[in-house]
Design a protein around this motif. Structure first.
Motif, mmCIF file in Angstrom:
data_model
loop_
_atom_site.group_PDB
_atom_site.id
_atom_site.type_symbol
_atom_site.label_atom_id
_atom_site.label_comp_id
_atom_site.label_asym_id
_atom_site.label_seq_id
_atom_site.Cartn_x
_atom_site.Cartn_y
_atom_site.Cartn_z
ATOM 1 N N GLU A 343 0.787 -1.372 0.009
ATOM 2 C CA GLU A 343 0.105 -0.164 0.077
ATOM 3 C C GLU A 343 0.746 1.163 0.040
ATOM 4 O OE1 GLU A 343 -2.395 -0.352 3.308
ATOM 5 O OE2 GLU A 343 -3.771 -1.937 2.370
ATOM 6 N N ASN A 344 2.330 1.163 0.420
ATOM 7 C CA ASN A 344 3.015 2.329 0.389
ATOM 8 C C ASN A 344 4.156 1.915 -0.551
ATOM 9 O OD1 ASN A 344 1.505 4.080 2.590
ATOM 10 N ND2 ASN A 344 1.693 2.165 3.458
ATOM 11 N N PRO A 345 4.306 2.416 -1.687
ATOM 12 C CA PRO A 345 5.252 2.022 -2.694
ATOM 13 C C PRO A 345 6.657 2.836 -2.300
ATOM 14 C CG PRO A 345 3.324 2.539 -3.954
ATOM 15 C CD PRO A 345 3.070 2.946 -2.532
ATOM 16 N N SER A 346 6.468 3.846 -1.353
ATOM 17 C CA SER A 346 7.810 4.598 -1.095
ATOM 18 C C SER A 346 8.511 3.852 0.309
ATOM 19 C CB SER A 346 7.380 5.980 -0.654
ATOM 20 O OG SER A 346 6.627 5.948 0.499
ATOM 21 N N TYR A 347 7.747 2.947 0.590
ATOM 22 C CA TYR A 347 8.498 2.041 1.769
ATOM 23 C C TYR A 347 9.437 1.374 1.532
ATOM 24 C CZ TYR A 347 4.618 3.985 5.094
ATOM 25 O OH TYR A 347 3.760 4.659 5.830
ATOM 26 N N LYS A 348 10.674 1.244 2.194
ATOM 27 C CA LYS A 348 11.443 0.202 1.898
ATOM 28 C C LYS A 348 11.517 -0.965 2.888
ATOM 29 C CE LYS A 348 12.773 2.447 -1.760
ATOM 30 N NZ LYS A 348 12.429 1.858 -3.223
ATOM 31 N N ALA A 349 11.958 -2.020 2.749
ATOM 32 C CA ALA A 349 12.033 -3.177 3.908
ATOM 33 C C ALA A 349 13.240 -4.033 3.796
ATOM 34 C CB ALA A 349 10.564 -4.121 3.559
ATOM 35 N N LEU A 350 13.765 -4.248 4.889
ATOM 36 C CA LEU A 350 14.733 -5.471 5.034
ATOM 37 C C LEU A 350 14.386 -6.482 5.592
ATOM 38 C CD1 LEU A 350 17.938 -3.291 6.151
ATOM 39 C CD2 LEU A 350 17.473 -4.035 3.891
ATOM 40 N N ILE A 351 14.555 -7.659 5.167
ATOM 41 C CA ILE A 351 14.187 -8.993 5.849
ATOM 42 C C ILE A 351 15.327 -9.849 6.172
ATOM 43 C CG2 ILE A 351 12.764 -11.127 5.443
ATOM 44 C CD1 ILE A 351 11.019 -9.592 3.374
ATOM 45 N N LYS A 352 15.392 -10.202 7.475
ATOM 46 C CA LYS A 352 16.305 -11.198 7.989
ATOM 47 C C LYS A 352 16.114 -12.422 7.510
ATOM 48 C CE LYS A 352 18.748 -10.127 11.509
ATOM 49 N NZ LYS A 352 19.186 -9.761 13.006
ATOM 50 N N VAL A 353 16.724 -13.176 6.912
ATOM 51 C CA VAL A 353 16.672 -14.666 6.387
ATOM 52 C C VAL A 353 17.714 -15.531 7.152
ATOM 53 C CG1 VAL A 353 16.855 -16.112 4.543
ATOM 54 C CG2 VAL A 353 15.686 -14.235 4.044
ATOM 55 N N GLY A 354 17.358 -16.668 7.731
ATOM 56 C CA GLY A 354 18.317 -17.675 8.169
ATOM 57 C C GLY A 354 18.798 -18.688 7.148
ATOM 58 N N LEU A 355 20.135 -18.201 6.890
ATOM 59 C CA LEU A 355 20.840 -19.074 5.849
ATOM 60 C C LEU A 355 21.548 -20.512 6.383
ATOM 61 C CD1 LEU A 355 22.292 -16.247 3.689
ATOM 62 C CD2 LEU A 355 20.220 -17.413 3.082
ATOM 63 N N PRO A 356 21.512 -21.610 5.647
ATOM 64 C CA PRO A 356 22.245 -22.888 6.285
ATOM 65 C C PRO A 356 23.735 -22.646 6.029
ATOM 66 C CG PRO A 356 20.934 -23.187 4.129
ATOM 67 C CD PRO A 356 20.521 -21.954 4.732
ATOM 68 N N THR A 357 24.330 -22.904 7.103
ATOM 69 C CA THR A 357 25.816 -22.453 7.016
ATOM 70 C C THR A 357 26.643 -23.815 6.350
ATOM 71 O OG1 THR A 357 26.157 -23.441 9.175
ATOM 72 C CG2 THR A 357 25.949 -21.084 8.820
ATOM 73 N N ASP A 358 27.791 -23.519 5.867
ATOM 74 C CA ASP A 358 28.623 -24.632 5.231
ATOM 75 C C ASP A 358 28.976 -25.527 6.349
ATOM 76 O OD1 ASP A 358 28.651 -23.180 2.947
ATOM 77 O OD2 ASP A 358 30.531 -22.039 3.137
ATOM 78 N N GLY A 359 28.668 -26.822 6.318
ATOM 79 C CA GLY A 359 28.916 -27.853 6.957
ATOM 80 C C GLY A 359 30.376 -28.554 6.729
ATOM 81 N N GLU A 360 30.871 -29.185 7.724
ATOM 82 C CA GLU A 360 32.261 -29.817 7.477
ATOM 83 C C GLU A 360 32.130 -30.621 6.440
ATOM 84 O OE1 GLU A 360 33.602 -31.488 10.999
ATOM 85 O OE2 GLU A 360 33.625 -29.478 12.508
ATOM 86 N N ASP A 361 31.284 -31.257 6.100
ATOM 87 C CA ASP A 361 31.132 -32.115 4.806
ATOM 88 C C ASP A 361 30.945 -31.461 3.633
ATOM 89 O OD1 ASP A 361 28.557 -31.528 5.480
ATOM 90 O OD2 ASP A 361 28.012 -33.686 5.464
ATOM 91 N N GLY A 362 30.942 -30.198 3.500
ATOM 92 C CA GLY A 362 30.618 -29.321 2.367
ATOM 93 C C GLY A 362 29.285 -29.149 1.857
ATOM 94 N N LYS A 363 28.319 -29.948 2.818
ATOM 95 C CA LYS A 363 26.831 -29.867 2.517
ATOM 96 C C LYS A 363 26.231 -28.726 3.382
ATOM 97 C CE LYS A 363 26.496 -34.701 1.437
ATOM 98 N NZ LYS A 363 25.742 -35.953 1.777
ATOM 99 N N PRO A 364 24.837 -28.216 3.217
ATOM 100 C CA PRO A 364 24.410 -27.258 3.968
ATOM 101 C C PRO A 364 24.076 -27.696 5.173
ATOM 102 C CG PRO A 364 23.480 -26.972 1.791
ATOM 103 C CD PRO A 364 24.460 -28.284 1.858
ATOM 104 N N ASP A 365 24.524 -26.872 6.432
ATOM 105 C CA ASP A 365 24.189 -27.516 7.686
ATOM 106 C C ASP A 365 22.895 -26.517 8.163
ATOM 107 O OD1 ASP A 365 23.885 -27.994 10.305
ATOM 108 O OD2 ASP A 365 25.937 -27.154 10.827
ATOM 109 N N TYR A 366 21.860 -27.255 8.088
ATOM 110 C CA TYR A 366 20.498 -26.503 8.363
ATOM 111 C C TYR A 366 20.137 -26.466 10.017
ATOM 112 C CZ TYR A 366 19.167 -27.309 3.495
ATOM 113 O OH TYR A 366 19.166 -26.949 2.060
#
Length: 431
Positions: A343-366
């Protein structure tokens, strides 16, 4: 032989700790509304019975419309009292205030009567506080404002209504305030909390802080109170709270106020003269241990002696409980974010996302997520598109400027920037 009857040279008589006041033992809130003005509580009992999770066992009311009730909520029994009382607007000037809409504050200024509702918190103080807000809106759906006497804060009725209907309890910072008392002659500040006692824990204080650094040291006392509430555990000896910029750990060690003030000059603000009639019950003053040796030997360092390091961007740790609470509130109020941006095109937003980190085996660590900010580009049918605002530390495949699509289940926090202010999930009532 007369020396046997003399006091030891180093023995100091400590000031006495007073019994807690009623508003410290229980949570007292004063409600302002048009229906309060005319003492109209018709239908309140039925609305209380309709609150999800409430089993109303008793509801007693006298001719003067004071009364009490007994109810079960989430497996716990509560006793709640209430009554009407004359209200004096001048008292609001000593309170901390949430942001209040101008039109609401004009109405608040004209109020002369309040409805007091008080209750003792049970072991889950988050649920207890949430229940009290739910009862307030059940009594008065037209709630304009609430004075949280125990925390000495003025709450917007819009915030109260949003919090009451939310599936997520209010955050820990809703349960207490941090107040500052200034000494203009010495330019020193006394920081102390209000509202902690009703949760079963002590209040916290910082003494002899310089006025120039008060805003920075606010985060120290605020983090201590948050840590205690989210972990539901008193500080027995000390806790690790974070890190100084040089990597050394910040170790907090509180002492009861009557013991602590003996370590300061007697004429400071917050000293013995300021304890005669108030701030003399269940409260602890924050000190620091600078080393393991200090902890072993009980060597307490005043935060006022470490201000230079405490203002140099220290890193304070969030508990897992605090992070989880932020996540659930952000998701619970995600639709308010969507509506505001749409409803307000002039508003801006930031969204924090939880990203899986790099695991020791090279796979994503959820199991171990890195929480990082994205700038919102647009909403999609499945969620939203956003661009990464900074490079992650532990996700090698992503860099600043990368775009991606995410869903509400990835969200852990958000903030909206309007033309006048920033708004987060806790302050979404301002939208």
């Amino acid at each position: 032989m007369f020396n046997l009857f003399k006091k030891k040279q180093n023995e100091v008589k400590l000031p006495e700790v007073a019994p807690m006041e009623l508003w410290e033992e229980r949570s007292y809130m004063h409600v302002l509304s048009d229906k309060v003005d005319v003492e109209d509580i018709d239908g309140a009992k039925e609305r209380i019975q309709a609150i999800d999770g409430v089993n109303l066992k008793e509801f007693n009311i006298k001719d003067d419309k004071s009364g009490n009730m007994i109810l079960d909520y989430k497996g716990e029994e509560y006793g709640v009292g209430f009554y009407f009382e004359d209200f004096v607007f001048d008292r609001l000037y000593s309170l901390q205030k949430q942001k209040i809409h101008d039109e609401d504050f004009e109405k608040i200024e004209k109020k002369t009567k309040s409805f007091i509702i008080y209750m003792k918190f049970n072991k889950d103080y988050f649920d207890s506080y949430h229940l009290q807000l739910k009862l307030i809106t059940a009594f008065f759906p037209d709630t304009l404002a609430v004075i949280d006497e125990s925390a000495e804060r003025l709450l917007s009725g819009r915030w109260v209504k949003l919090a009451a209907k939310s599936s997520v309890t209010p955050n820990a910072e809703s349960l207490f305030t941090v107040q500052a008392v200034f000494d203009d002659e010495t330019n020193k500040v006394w920081l102390h909390t209000h509202g902690m006692c009703r949760t079963g824990f002590s209040e916290f204080e910082l003494l002899d802080i310089s006025r120039d650094n008060a805003n920075d040291l606010y985060y120290l006392i605020n983090t201590v109170a948050n840590r205690v509430l989210y972990q539901n555990e008193a500080i027995e000896d000390y806790i690790f709270l974070g890190e100084f910029i040089d990597g050394r750990e910040i170790v907090v060690a509180p002492l009861p106020w009557n013991v602590a003030i003996a370590k300061y000059p007697s004429d400071i603000i917050g000293g013995p003269a300021d304890r005669a009639d108030s701030h003399n019950t269940n409260s602890q003053v924050i000190f620091l241990f600078l080393s393991e040796e200090d902890a072993n030997n009980g060597k307490y360092t005043k935060p006022s002696d470490m201000e230079e390091k405490l203002v140099e961007n220290p890193l304070y740790y969030y508990t897992n409980e605090q992070t989880e609470h932020m996540k659930f509130m952000a998701r619970d109020r995600y639709e308010l974010l969507k509506k505001a941006i749409s409803e307000n095109p002039s508003y801006k937003a930031l969204i924090k996302v939880g990203l899986p980190t790099d695991g020791e085996d090279g796979k994503p660590d959820y199991e171990n997520l890195e929480h990082i900010w994205f700038e919102l580009l647009e909403f999609t049918e499945e969620g939203f598109r956003a661009v990464l605002t900074q490079a992650p530390y532990r996700v090698a495949a992503m860099k600043e400027g990368d775009e991606g699509e995410y869903t509400v289940n990835d969200v852990t926090d958000w903030v909206i920037y309007t033309d006048e202010m920033s708004i987060d999930p806790n302050t979404a009532y301002l939208l």
